[in-house]
Scaffold this motif. Structure first.
Motif, PDB file in Angstrom:
ATOM      1  N   VAL A 224     -41.068 -12.541   9.971  1.00 36.15           N
ATOM      2  CA  VAL A 224     -39.631 -12.847  10.110  1.00 36.15           C
ATOM      3  C   VAL A 224     -39.394 -13.454  11.496  1.00 36.15           C
ATOM      4  O   VAL A 224     -40.271 -13.380  12.376  1.00 36.15           O
ATOM      5  CB  VAL A 224     -38.770 -11.583   9.928  1.00 36.15           C
ATOM      6  CG1 VAL A 224     -38.857 -11.070   8.498  1.00 36.15           C
ATOM      7  CG2 VAL A 224     -39.199 -10.480  10.905  1.00 36.15           C
TER       8      VAL A 224
ATOM      9  N   TYR B  85     -36.349 -14.223  14.610  1.00 39.01           N
ATOM     10  CA  TYR B  85     -35.003 -13.986  15.124  1.00 39.01           C
ATOM     11  C   TYR B  85     -34.801 -14.799  16.403  1.00 39.01           C
ATOM     12  O   TYR B  85     -35.748 -15.072  17.142  1.00 39.01           O
ATOM     13  CB  TYR B  85     -34.747 -12.497  15.379  1.00 39.01           C
ATOM     14  CG  TYR B  85     -35.596 -11.876  16.472  1.00 39.01           C
ATOM     15  CD1 TYR B  85     -35.140 -11.876  17.791  1.00 39.01           C
ATOM     16  CD2 TYR B  85     -36.812 -11.265  16.175  1.00 39.01           C
ATOM     17  CE1 TYR B  85     -35.893 -11.293  18.800  1.00 39.01           C
ATOM     18  CE2 TYR B  85     -37.577 -10.681  17.172  1.00 39.01           C
ATOM     19  CZ  TYR B  85     -37.117 -10.694  18.481  1.00 39.01           C
ATOM     20  OH  TYR B  85     -37.872 -10.132  19.476  1.00 39.01           O
TER      21      TYR B  85
ATOM     22  N   LYS C 283     -28.270 -25.277   8.622  1.00 34.73           N
ATOM     23  CA  LYS C 283     -28.033 -26.249   7.546  1.00 34.73           C
ATOM     24  C   LYS C 283     -28.670 -27.601   7.837  1.00 34.73           C
ATOM     25  O   LYS C 283     -28.824 -28.415   6.952  1.00 34.73           O
ATOM     26  CB  LYS C 283     -26.525 -26.424   7.324  1.00 34.73           C
ATOM     27  CG  LYS C 283     -25.841 -25.196   6.770  1.00 34.73           C
ATOM     28  CD  LYS C 283     -26.435 -24.769   5.430  1.00 34.73           C
ATOM     29  CE  LYS C 283     -25.726 -23.568   4.852  1.00 34.73           C
ATOM     30  NZ  LYS C 283     -26.331 -23.142   3.558  1.00 34.73           N
TER      31      LYS C 283
ATOM     32  N   THR D 130     -26.383 -14.749  10.510  1.00 33.95           N
ATOM     33  CA  THR D 130     -27.062 -14.812   9.205  1.00 33.95           C
ATOM     34  C   THR D 130     -26.564 -13.682   8.308  1.00 33.95           C
ATOM     35  O   THR D 130     -26.063 -12.657   8.779  1.00 33.95           O
ATOM     36  CB  THR D 130     -28.589 -14.709   9.370  1.00 33.95           C
ATOM     37  OG1 THR D 130     -28.903 -13.686  10.315  1.00 33.95           O
ATOM     38  CG2 THR D 130     -29.174 -16.016   9.871  1.00 33.95           C
ATOM     39  N   ASN D 131     -26.764 -13.893   6.999  1.00 33.03           N
ATOM     40  CA  ASN D 131     -26.217 -12.970   6.001  1.00 33.03           C
ATOM     41  C   ASN D 131     -27.163 -11.781   5.805  1.00 33.03           C
ATOM     42  O   ASN D 131     -27.995 -11.757   4.904  1.00 33.03           O
ATOM     43  CB  ASN D 131     -25.995 -13.718   4.687  1.00 33.03           C
ATOM     44  CG  ASN D 131     -25.281 -12.852   3.658  1.00 33.03           C
ATOM     45  OD1 ASN D 131     -24.618 -11.870   4.014  1.00 33.03           O
ATOM     46  ND2 ASN D 131     -25.410 -13.221   2.387  1.00 33.03           N
TER      47      ASN D 131
ATOM     48  N   TRP E 259     -34.039  -7.732   5.372  1.00 38.29           N
ATOM     49  CA  TRP E 259     -34.630  -9.061   5.292  1.00 38.29           C
ATOM     50  C   TRP E 259     -34.675  -9.608   3.860  1.00 38.29           C
ATOM     51  O   TRP E 259     -35.339 -10.611   3.602  1.00 38.29           O
ATOM     52  CB  TRP E 259     -36.053  -9.018   5.833  1.00 38.29           C
ATOM     53  CG  TRP E 259     -36.158  -8.600   7.283  1.00 38.29           C
ATOM     54  CD1 TRP E 259     -36.542  -7.401   7.766  1.00 38.29           C
ATOM     55  CD2 TRP E 259     -35.851  -9.411   8.415  1.00 38.29           C
ATOM     56  NE1 TRP E 259     -36.509  -7.373   9.144  1.00 38.29           N
ATOM     57  CE2 TRP E 259     -36.085  -8.614   9.572  1.00 38.29           C
ATOM     58  CE3 TRP E 259     -35.383 -10.724   8.588  1.00 38.29           C
ATOM     59  CZ2 TRP E 259     -35.876  -9.091  10.863  1.00 38.29           C
ATOM     60  CZ3 TRP E 259     -35.192 -11.190   9.886  1.00 38.29           C
ATOM     61  CH2 TRP E 259     -35.434 -10.389  11.008  1.00 38.29           C
TER      62      TRP E 259
ATOM     63  N   LEU F 114     -32.422 -11.169   2.086  1.00 34.89           N
ATOM     64  CA  LEU F 114     -31.706 -12.434   1.820  1.00 34.89           C
ATOM     65  C   LEU F 114     -32.180 -13.573   2.714  1.00 34.89           C
ATOM     66  O   LEU F 114     -32.027 -14.740   2.351  1.00 34.89           O
ATOM     67  CB  LEU F 114     -30.195 -12.237   2.016  1.00 34.89           C
ATOM     68  CG  LEU F 114     -29.558 -11.163   1.122  1.00 34.89           C
ATOM     69  CD1 LEU F 114     -28.068 -11.030   1.418  1.00 34.89           C
ATOM     70  CD2 LEU F 114     -29.760 -11.511  -0.356  1.00 34.89           C
ATOM     71  N   SER F 115     -32.736 -13.247   3.838  1.00 37.89           N
ATOM     72  CA  SER F 115     -33.193 -14.295   4.758  1.00 37.89           C
ATOM     73  C   SER F 115     -34.279 -13.739   5.667  1.00 37.89           C
ATOM     74  O   SER F 115     -34.267 -12.571   6.064  1.00 37.89           O
ATOM     75  CB  SER F 115     -32.025 -14.787   5.608  1.00 37.89           C
ATOM     76  OG  SER F 115     -32.462 -15.724   6.576  1.00 37.89           O
ATOM     77  N   SER F 116     -35.235 -14.617   5.967  1.00 40.64           N
ATOM     78  CA  SER F 116     -36.283 -14.214   6.898  1.00 40.64           C
ATOM     79  C   SER F 116     -35.940 -14.641   8.340  1.00 40.64           C
ATOM     80  O   SER F 116     -36.767 -14.437   9.234  1.00 40.64           O
ATOM     81  CB  SER F 116     -37.626 -14.854   6.472  1.00 40.64           C
ATOM     82  OG  SER F 116     -37.513 -16.258   6.471  1.00 40.64           O
ATOM     83  N   HIS F 117     -34.761 -15.251   8.526  1.00 42.23           N
ATOM     84  CA  HIS F 117     -34.328 -15.679   9.850  1.00 42.23           C
ATOM     85  C   HIS F 117     -33.085 -14.918  10.256  1.00 42.23           C
ATOM     86  O   HIS F 117     -32.163 -14.743   9.435  1.00 42.23           O
ATOM     87  CB  HIS F 117     -34.052 -17.181   9.871  1.00 42.23           C
ATOM     88  CG  HIS F 117     -35.306 -18.029   9.791  1.00 42.23           C
ATOM     89  ND1 HIS F 117     -36.048 -18.152   8.635  1.00 42.23           N
ATOM     90  CD2 HIS F 117     -35.937 -18.780  10.735  1.00 42.23           C
ATOM     91  CE1 HIS F 117     -37.072 -18.947   8.863  1.00 42.23           C
ATOM     92  NE2 HIS F 117     -37.025 -19.349  10.144  1.00 42.23           N
TER      93      HIS F 117
END
Length: 295
Positions: A197, A199, A225, A255-256, A283, A285-288
Motif C-alpha cells: 500500500v 500513503y 484522477k 481517499t475513500n 485498504w 477500497l484503495s491501496s493509496h
C-alpha cells in the motif's frame, strides 16, 4: 670193552644234545629275524604315515587360508587375486592326489604282507577320509570363487546403476528444489505486491502540486484522477502498517477509507496519528492513502 661202550654211549648222547640245541638256536634266530623285519616294516609304515599325516594337515591349513582369502576379499577383489586363489587350490588338490596314491600303495603293501595291523589300517582309512573331506571342501571353495565373481560383477553393476540413479534423482531433486524456490519467491513477491500500500502526507498545496488533488473553479476536488507523482508516496506493507504519525495538529483523509476501520488520535492541540484498527477493511477500497495536514 664195557668201558668203551659206555664212553661211546655218552658221546652219542652229547652229540645228540648238541645237535638239538643247534637246531633250536637256528629256529630262534629265524624268529628274531622275522620279528625284526616286521618291526622295521611297522616302523617304516608308522614313519610314512606320520609324514603323510603332517602333510595332510598342512594341506588343511592351506585350504583354510585360501578360504579366508576368498571370503574376506570384499572391496579388494580383483582378477589377479581370484587367479591366485584358484592356482593355490589347484596346487593343494595335486598334493592331496599324490598323498592319496601313497596311502593306497601303503594299503596294498600292508595287505600283501599279511600283517593284520588294525591300528595301521584304521589310521590309513582315517587319512583317506580326511583327504576326501579336503577335496570336497576345495570343490566348494572353487564353486564359491566362481559364484563370488558373478556376485561381485552383479554388485558392481548394481552399484553403477545405483550411482547413476542417484545422479538422476539428485539432478531431479535440485531441479524440483529450484522450481520450488522460484515458486516460493514468486508467491512471496505476489503476496508482497498484494499487500503493498502507499500513503502520502502533505499540505493541500503540496498535494495539488504533486497531482494528487485536483480542484477546478467551483468544482469538487478530485483525488488521483490525472497524472500524479508516484514517487511522492511512501510504500508500506499493510500487514505491518498499524499507525501513521503525521506531526500535524489537523489532518484530513482525502481517499475513500471505510469508516470504522481507523481512528485519528492525539491531543487537541498536539500532533495527530492515524491508527488503523481494521487493516483489511481500511485498504479494501484503495491501496493509496492521501493525508492532508495543516498546522
Amino acid at each position: 670193552m664195557k668201558k668203551s661202550l659206555l664212553f661211546f654211549g655218552i658221546g652219542a648222547m652229547l652229540l645228540a644234545s648238541c645237535a638239538g640245541n643247534g637246531k633250536k638256536a637256528e629256529e630262534d634266530s629265524m624268529k628274531i629275524a622275522d620279528l625284526t623285519a616286521e618291526y622295521k616294516e611297522a616302523t617304516s609304515y608308522n614313519d610314512s604315515l606320520l609324514l603323510l599325516m603332517g602333510d595332510i594337515y598342512t594341506g588343511l591349513d592351506s585350504i583354510n587360508m585360501q578360504e579366508g582369502l576368498l571370503y574376506n576379499m570384499g572391496a579388494g577383489d580383483s582378477p589377479d587375486r581370484r587367479a591366485e586363489i584358484r592356482q593355490n587350490l589347484s596346487n593343494i588338490k595335486a598334493r592331496l592326489a599324490a598323498n592319496r596314491q601313497l596311502l593306497e600303495s601303503m594299503e596294498q603293501k600292508l595287505a600283501a604282507s599279511g600283517n593284520q595291523n588294525s591300528v595301521l589300517q584304521k589310521t590309513i582309512a582315517q587319512l583317506k577320509d580326511r583327504i576326501a573331506s579336503q577335496d570336497q571342501k576345495i570343490s566348494q571353495l572353487e564353486s564359491d570363487l566362481a559364484s563370488a565373481k558373478g556376485q561381485i560383477e552383479t554388485l558392481n553393476t548394481q552399484v553403477a546403476e545405483g550411482q547413476e540413479q542417484l545422479k538422476t534423482e539428485t539432478a531431479a531433486k535440485e531441479v524440483a528444489q529450484a522450481e520450488a524456490k522460484e515458486a516460493n519467491e514468486q508467491a512471496v513477491q505476489a503476496a508482497n505486491e498484494a499487500n503493498r500500500v502507499y500513503y502520502a502526507i502533505g499540505s493541500n498545496k503540496e498535494l495539488k502540486n504533486k497531482g494528487l488533488l485536483e480542484k477546478k473553479f467551483l468544482g469538487a476536488t478530485k483525488v488521483l484522477k490525472g497524472d500524479f507523482d508516484a514517487s511522492y508516496f511512501v510504500a508500506a506493507d499493510k500487514r505491518n502498517l498499524k499507525s501513521i504519525p503525521t506531526s500535524a495538529k489537523k489532518v484530513k483523509i482525502w481517499t475513500n477509507m471505510p469508516a470504522g476501520s481507523y481512528e485519528i488520535t492525539g491531543e487537541k492541540d498536539g500532533p495527530k496519528t492515524i491508527v488503523i484498527t481494521d487493516p483489511a477493511k481500511f485498504w479494501s477500497l484503495s491501496s493509496h492513502l492521501i493525508i492532508q495536514t495543516d498546522n
